[in-house]
Motif scaffolding. Structure first.
Motif, PDB file in Angstrom:
ATOM      1  N   HIS A   1      29.226  43.147  43.126  1.00  0.00           N
ATOM      2  CA  HIS A   1      29.974  42.760  44.331  1.00  0.00           C
ATOM      3  C   HIS A   1      31.376  42.260  44.011  1.00  0.00           C
ATOM      4  O   HIS A   1      32.287  42.368  44.816  1.00  0.00           O
ATOM      5  CB  HIS A   1      29.194  41.714  45.135  1.00  0.00           C
ATOM      6  N   ARG A   2      31.592  41.729  42.808  1.00  0.00           N
ATOM      7  CA  ARG A   2      32.922  41.254  42.428  1.00  0.00           C
ATOM      8  C   ARG A   2      33.875  42.396  42.098  1.00  0.00           C
ATOM      9  O   ARG A   2      35.087  42.217  42.087  1.00  0.00           O
ATOM     10  CB  ARG A   2      32.813  40.313  41.235  1.00  0.00           C
ATOM     11  N   MET A   3      33.337  43.572  41.847  1.00  0.00           N
ATOM     12  CA  MET A   3      34.167  44.730  41.510  1.00  0.00           C
ATOM     13  C   MET A   3      34.493  45.608  42.715  1.00  0.00           C
ATOM     14  O   MET A   3      35.311  46.515  42.607  1.00  0.00           O
ATOM     15  CB  MET A   3      33.459  45.589  40.453  1.00  0.00           C
ATOM     16  N   LYS A   4      33.873  45.351  43.850  1.00  0.00           N
ATOM     17  CA  LYS A   4      34.050  46.228  45.014  1.00  0.00           C
ATOM     18  C   LYS A   4      35.503  46.360  45.446  1.00  0.00           C
ATOM     19  O   LYS A   4      35.925  47.419  45.898  1.00  0.00           O
ATOM     20  CB  LYS A   4      33.190  45.751  46.180  1.00  0.00           C
ATOM     21  N   ARG A   5      36.298  45.318  45.290  1.00  0.00           N
ATOM     22  CA  ARG A   5      37.700  45.413  45.713  1.00  0.00           C
ATOM     23  C   ARG A   5      38.532  46.298  44.791  1.00  0.00           C
ATOM     24  O   ARG A   5      39.624  46.715  45.148  1.00  0.00           O
ATOM     25  CB  ARG A   5      38.327  44.034  45.828  1.00  0.00           C
ATOM     26  N   TYR A   6      38.025  46.618  43.607  1.00  0.00           N
ATOM     27  CA  TYR A   6      38.743  47.485  42.674  1.00  0.00           C
ATOM     28  C   TYR A   6      38.238  48.926  42.715  1.00  0.00           C
ATOM     29  O   TYR A   6      38.769  49.782  42.032  1.00  0.00           O
ATOM     30  CB  TYR A   6      38.634  46.943  41.249  1.00  0.00           C
ATOM     31  N   VAL A   7      37.211  49.196  43.507  1.00  0.00           N
ATOM     32  CA  VAL A   7      36.663  50.543  43.605  1.00  0.00           C
ATOM     33  C   VAL A   7      37.463  51.319  44.640  1.00  0.00           C
ATOM     34  O   VAL A   7      37.645  50.873  45.771  1.00  0.00           O
ATOM     35  CB  VAL A   7      35.168  50.494  43.988  1.00  0.00           C
ATOM     36  N   PHE A   8      37.948  52.483  44.227  1.00  0.00           N
ATOM     37  CA  PHE A   8      38.709  53.345  45.126  1.00  0.00           C
ATOM     38  C   PHE A   8      37.765  54.064  46.079  1.00  0.00           C
ATOM     39  O   PHE A   8      37.948  54.040  47.287  1.00  0.00           O
ATOM     40  CB  PHE A   8      39.526  54.347  44.305  1.00  0.00           C
ATOM     41  N   ARG A   9      36.750  54.709  45.527  1.00  0.00           N
ATOM     42  CA  ARG A   9      35.708  55.332  46.337  1.00  0.00           C
ATOM     43  C   ARG A   9      34.526  55.707  45.456  1.00  0.00           C
ATOM     44  O   ARG A   9      34.555  55.519  44.254  1.00  0.00           O
ATOM     45  CB  ARG A   9      36.228  56.540  47.099  1.00  0.00           C
ATOM     46  N   ARG A  10      33.518  56.277  46.063  1.00  0.00           N
ATOM     47  CA  ARG A  10      32.295  56.654  45.364  1.00  0.00           C
ATOM     48  C   ARG A  10      32.098  58.160  45.507  1.00  0.00           C
ATOM     49  O   ARG A  10      32.252  58.712  46.606  1.00  0.00           O
ATOM     50  CB  ARG A  10      31.131  55.903  45.988  1.00  0.00           C
ATOM     51  N   THR A  11      31.765  58.832  44.407  1.00  0.00           N
ATOM     52  CA  THR A  11      31.563  60.276  44.454  1.00  0.00           C
ATOM     53  C   THR A  11      30.194  60.599  45.039  1.00  0.00           C
ATOM     54  O   THR A  11      29.366  59.719  45.260  1.00  0.00           O
ATOM     55  CB  THR A  11      31.650  60.892  43.043  1.00  0.00           C
ATOM     56  N   VAL A  12      29.940  61.870  45.264  1.00  0.00           N
ATOM     57  CA  VAL A  12      28.659  62.326  45.782  1.00  0.00           C
ATOM     58  C   VAL A  12      27.538  61.983  44.802  1.00  0.00           C
ATOM     59  O   VAL A  12      26.422  61.662  45.209  1.00  0.00           O
ATOM     60  CB  VAL A  12      28.703  63.856  46.042  1.00  0.00           C
ATOM     61  N   ASP A  13      27.847  62.009  43.500  1.00  0.00           N
ATOM     62  CA  ASP A  13      26.864  61.674  42.468  1.00  0.00           C
ATOM     63  C   ASP A  13      26.570  60.183  42.400  1.00  0.00           C
ATOM     64  O   ASP A  13      25.668  59.770  41.689  1.00  0.00           O
ATOM     65  CB  ASP A  13      27.358  62.127  41.090  1.00  0.00           C
ATOM     66  N   GLY A  14      27.360  59.376  43.081  1.00  0.00           N
ATOM     67  CA  GLY A  14      27.152  57.934  43.075  1.00  0.00           C
ATOM     68  C   GLY A  14      28.001  57.188  42.059  1.00  0.00           C
ATOM     69  O   GLY A  14      27.854  55.987  41.878  1.00  0.00           O
ATOM     70  N   ILE A  15      28.915  57.891  41.399  1.00  0.00           N
ATOM     71  CA  ILE A  15      29.790  57.246  40.411  1.00  0.00           C
ATOM     72  C   ILE A  15      30.990  56.649  41.132  1.00  0.00           C
ATOM     73  O   ILE A  15      31.624  57.300  41.961  1.00  0.00           O
ATOM     74  CB  ILE A  15      30.243  58.256  39.339  1.00  0.00           C
ATOM     75  N   HIS A  16      31.285  55.408  40.825  1.00  0.00           N
ATOM     76  CA  HIS A  16      32.403  54.711  41.463  1.00  0.00           C
ATOM     77  C   HIS A  16      33.708  55.056  40.746  1.00  0.00           C
ATOM     78  O   HIS A  16      33.779  55.029  39.518  1.00  0.00           O
ATOM     79  CB  HIS A  16      32.169  53.200  41.422  1.00  0.00           C
ATOM     80  N   ILE A  17      34.728  55.354  41.523  1.00  0.00           N
ATOM     81  CA  ILE A  17      36.063  55.651  41.005  1.00  0.00           C
ATOM     82  C   ILE A  17      36.889  54.375  41.122  1.00  0.00           C
ATOM     83  O   ILE A  17      37.031  53.812  42.200  1.00  0.00           O
ATOM     84  CB  ILE A  17      36.736  56.793  41.797  1.00  0.00           C
ATOM     85  N   ILE A  18      37.455  53.936  39.997  1.00  0.00           N
ATOM     86  CA  ILE A  18      38.224  52.695  39.941  1.00  0.00           C
ATOM     87  C   ILE A  18      39.662  52.955  40.401  1.00  0.00           C
ATOM     88  O   ILE A  18      40.261  53.963  40.045  1.00  0.00           O
ATOM     89  CB  ILE A  18      38.220  52.118  38.510  1.00  0.00           C
ATOM     90  N   HIS A  19      40.226  52.042  41.161  1.00  0.00           N
ATOM     91  CA  HIS A  19      41.612  52.117  41.649  1.00  0.00           C
ATOM     92  C   HIS A  19      42.540  51.753  40.490  1.00  0.00           C
ATOM     93  O   HIS A  19      42.616  50.597  40.071  1.00  0.00           O
ATOM     94  CB  HIS A  19      41.796  51.150  42.817  1.00  0.00           C
ATOM     95  N   LEU A  20      43.254  52.749  39.947  1.00  0.00           N
ATOM     96  CA  LEU A  20      44.084  52.519  38.766  1.00  0.00           C
ATOM     97  C   LEU A  20      45.331  51.703  39.062  1.00  0.00           C
ATOM     98  O   LEU A  20      45.837  51.011  38.184  1.00  0.00           O
ATOM     99  CB  LEU A  20      44.464  53.853  38.123  1.00  0.00           C
ATOM    100  N   GLY A  21      45.833  51.749  40.280  1.00  0.00           N
ATOM    101  CA  GLY A  21      46.996  50.925  40.636  1.00  0.00           C
ATOM    102  C   GLY A  21      46.674  49.449  40.536  1.00  0.00           C
ATOM    103  O   GLY A  21      47.436  48.662  39.963  1.00  0.00           O
ATOM    104  N   LYS A  22      45.532  49.052  41.063  1.00  0.00           N
ATOM    105  CA  LYS A  22      45.113  47.652  40.975  1.00  0.00           C
ATOM    106  C   LYS A  22      44.779  47.270  39.542  1.00  0.00           C
ATOM    107  O   LYS A  22      45.046  46.155  39.111  1.00  0.00           O
ATOM    108  CB  LYS A  22      43.907  47.410  41.876  1.00  0.00           C
ATOM    109  N   THR A  23      44.183  48.212  38.796  1.00  0.00           N
ATOM    110  CA  THR A  23      43.865  47.954  37.387  1.00  0.00           C
ATOM    111  C   THR A  23      45.142  47.705  36.600  1.00  0.00           C
ATOM    112  O   THR A  23      45.214  46.764  35.813  1.00  0.00           O
ATOM    113  CB  THR A  23      43.105  49.160  36.788  1.00  0.00           C
ATOM    114  N   TRP A  24      46.168  48.520  36.828  1.00  0.00           N
ATOM    115  CA  TRP A  24      47.433  48.362  36.116  1.00  0.00           C
ATOM    116  C   TRP A  24      48.066  47.013  36.435  1.00  0.00           C
ATOM    117  O   TRP A  24      48.575  46.336  35.548  1.00  0.00           O
ATOM    118  CB  TRP A  24      48.385  49.498  36.483  1.00  0.00           C
ATOM    119  N   GLU A  25      48.019  46.611  37.706  1.00  0.00           N
ATOM    120  CA  GLU A  25      48.597  45.317  38.096  1.00  0.00           C
ATOM    121  C   GLU A  25      47.896  44.169  37.383  1.00  0.00           C
ATOM    122  O   GLU A  25      48.548  43.237  36.914  1.00  0.00           O
ATOM    123  CB  GLU A  25      48.508  45.147  39.602  1.00  0.00           C
ATOM    124  N   LYS A  26      46.587  44.221  37.279  1.00  0.00           N
ATOM    125  CA  LYS A  26      45.841  43.151  36.603  1.00  0.00           C
ATOM    126  C   LYS A  26      46.133  43.143  35.109  1.00  0.00           C
ATOM    127  O   LYS A  26      46.209  42.085  34.494  1.00  0.00           O
ATOM    128  CB  LYS A  26      44.330  43.306  36.838  1.00  0.00           C
TER     129      LYS A  26
END
Length: 80
Positions: free
Chosen positions: A50-75
């Protein structure tokens, strides 16, 4: 009059430098994000805390979460 006159060019120079730094940071951000894409750092796992949900861009059909790289770069920049 003399000190006031000499400060004006410095103010203009200071603003110009800030603009150049911002442009360089934007270019660096794009380059870094491209490198992160090549390394596949944006691919997460199927489990998402639940602490990572704000960094998830979206979820694929397979259920793999795609991380938002813009937010990752800022951190990363905050941590550096």
């Amino acid at each position: 009059f003399g000190s006031r006159h000499t400060n004006r060019p410095l103010r203009r120079f200071r603003h110009a430098t800030t603009g150049h730094i911002a442009a360089a940071m934007a270019l660096t951000k794009e380059e870094d994000i491209q490198k992160m894409l090549v390394c596949k750092t944006h691919l997460g796992t199927r489990n998402c805390d639940h602490r990572m949900k704000r960094y998830v861009f979206r979820r694929t059909v397979d259920g793999i979460h795609i991380i938002h790289l813009g937010k990752t770069w800022e951190k990363i920049m905050v941590a550096a």
